[in-house]
Design a protein around this motif. Structure first.
Motif, PDB file in Angstrom:
ATOM      1  N   ARG A 150       0.835  -1.209   0.000  1.00 26.35           N
ATOM      2  CA  ARG A 150       0.000   0.000   0.000  1.00 26.35           C
ATOM      3  C   ARG A 150       0.868   1.258   0.000  1.00 26.35           C
ATOM      4  NH1 ARG A 150      -2.897  -2.805   4.051  1.00 26.35           N
ATOM      5  NH2 ARG A 150      -2.088  -1.351   5.615  1.00 26.35           N
ATOM      6  N   ILE A 151       1.952   1.227   0.762  1.00 24.86           N
ATOM      7  CA  ILE A 151       2.865   2.371   0.808  1.00 24.86           C
ATOM      8  C   ILE A 151       3.435   2.647  -0.578  1.00 24.86           C
ATOM      9  CG2 ILE A 151       5.129   3.138   1.638  1.00 24.86           C
ATOM     10  CD1 ILE A 151       4.444   1.748   4.308  1.00 24.86           C
ATOM     11  N   MET A 152       3.883   1.604  -1.273  1.00 18.64           N
ATOM     12  CA  MET A 152       4.461   1.795  -2.599  1.00 18.64           C
ATOM     13  C   MET A 152       3.420   2.303  -3.586  1.00 18.64           C
ATOM     14  SD  MET A 152       6.871   1.967  -4.680  1.00 18.64           S
ATOM     15  CE  MET A 152       8.148   1.497  -3.493  1.00 18.64           C
ATOM     16  N   ALA A 153       2.203   1.773  -3.494  1.00  8.44           N
ATOM     17  CA  ALA A 153       1.134   2.248  -4.377  1.00  8.44           C
ATOM     18  C   ALA A 153       0.879   3.734  -4.155  1.00  8.44           C
ATOM     19  CB  ALA A 153      -0.142   1.440  -4.136  1.00  8.44           C
ATOM     20  N   ARG A 154       0.934   4.148  -2.895  1.00  7.12           N
ATOM     21  CA  ARG A 154       0.714   5.571  -2.573  1.00  7.12           C
ATOM     22  C   ARG A 154       1.860   6.421  -3.114  1.00  7.12           C
ATOM     23  NH1 ARG A 154      -1.649   8.540   1.687  1.00  7.12           N
ATOM     24  NH2 ARG A 154      -1.510  10.744   1.076  1.00  7.12           N
ATOM     25  N   LEU A 155       3.070   5.957  -2.956  1.00  5.45           N
ATOM     26  CA  LEU A 155       4.235   6.703  -3.433  1.00  5.45           C
ATOM     27  C   LEU A 155       4.217   6.870  -4.951  1.00  5.45           C
ATOM     28  CD1 LEU A 155       7.053   5.122  -1.225  1.00  5.45           C
ATOM     29  CD2 LEU A 155       6.135   7.445  -1.051  1.00  5.45           C
TER      30      LEU A 155
END
Length: 258
Positions: A15-20
C-alpha cells in the motif's frame, strides 16, 4: 499447494508503494522512476545485505533486507502499472520454482539435492525457456569476476575445461606476456581482460570462488593499510616508499602476533 495471502506487513508495504507511485498524490521522485533507473539501487541494496552479513550485524541485516524487499516491491509495482504482473505473481513464481526444484521435499521423489541434481533441474528450466546455449541465462549485470566464473563453469559442464591446474597456470603466464607485448591502449585493455579471465580460471581450478577470494583480499588490504596509517600517526603520505614498506611489514607481524 494453496496460495498464502500476504502478511499484514507485506500488505502495508504494498500500500505504501502504491501511494508513493500515485500520479496525483505520490512522491515526485518515486513517480519519475522506471525499471532502468531503479536497477542500480537494487544491485546496491543486495551488496549492502552482503556487507551486513560479512560484519555479522543482525540489526543492520534486518534493515538492509527491508531495503532489498522494497526494491522487489518497487519493480513489481511498476510492472503492475504496465499491466505485466504484480507482487503476488512474483511470489507465486518463486514459490512454484522452489517447489519444482525440490521434488524430494515437495514432490514424491526420493533422494537428496546434490549439485548434479540441482544443475539438471536448472538445465531443464532453461530448456523450457528455449535457451539452447550453455552460456544462456548468465546475467550480464553480475560482477565481472563472478560472471567469469559462472561462464567457465557452464563451459566446463560441456567438457570444455582444463583437466588440472597446470593449463590455467600456464595460461596466466601466456596472458601476462601478451599484455607486456601489447602496443596500443585498446590491445592492452583486451589483454588485461584476458589475464583477469585466466586468473579466475586458475582460482576456479583450485575450487575457490574468485569473487569471495578477492573480497577477502580487499578487506585484508584495507585493514592493513588502515593499520599503517595508524602507526604513522597521520603522516603516512609523507613517508618514503621504504618507510611505508617497513610499516606494512610491521602490520603483518602484528596480525601474526609476532
Amino acid at each position: 499447494m494453496s496460495d498464502t495471502p500476504p502478511s499484514s506487513q507485506i500488505d502495508r508495504l504494498l500500500r505504501i508503494m502504491a501511494r508513493l507511485r500515485d500520479l496525483e498524490t505520490g512522491c515526485e521522485w518515486d513517480v519519475a522512476q522506471n525499471f532502468k533507473t531503479i536497477a542500480p539501487y537494487t544491485i546496491e541494496e543486495a551488496y549492502e545485505v552482503a556487507d551486513a552479513i560479512e560484519r555479522a550485524d543482525m540489526d543492520e541485516l534486518r534493515s538492509e533486507l527491508g531495503d532489498l524487499l522494497l526494491q522487489v516491491v518497487f519493480h513489481a509495482r511498476m510492472a503492475e502499472e504496465e499491466g505485466e504482473f504484480a507482487f503476488e505473481d512474483v511470489a507465486r513464481s518463486i514459490s512454484d520454482k522452489m517447489e519444482a526444484r525440490h521434488p524430494h521435499i515437495f514432490g514424491g521423489e526420493d533422494g537428496t539435492m546434490g549439485e548434479t541434481r540441482w544443475e539438471n533441474l536448472k538445465e531443464a528450466e532453461r530448456s523450457e525457456k528455449g535457451e539452447t546455449s550453455a552460456m544462456d541465462g548468465v546475467a550480464l549485470a553480475l560482477p565481472a569476476l563472478m560472471r567469469a566464473q559462472k561462464l567457465q563453469k557452464r563451459a566446463a559442464r560441456t567438457g570444455f575445461d582444463w583437466p588440472d591446474t597446470t593449463g590455467p597456470a600456464a595460461k596466466i603466464t601466456e596472458e601476462m606476456q601478451e599484455l607486456e607485448a601489447a602496443s596500443s591502449e585498446i590491445h592492452k585493455a583486451e589483454e588485461a581482460g584476458d589475464l583477469l579471465f585466466a586468473a579466475v580460471n586458475y582460482v576456479r581450478a583450485h575450487g575457490i570462488s574468485a569473487e569471495d577470494a578477492l573480497r577477502a583480499a580487499n578487506a585484508k588490504f584495507e585493514r592493513r593499510f588502515r593499520g599503517m596509517e595508524a602507526l604513522s600517526e597521520g603522516a603516512f603520505a609523507d613517508l618514503s616508499l621504504d618507510e611505508q614498506e617497513q610499516l606494512w611489514q610491521q602490520v603483518k607481524r602484528n596480525e601474526a602476533g609476532g
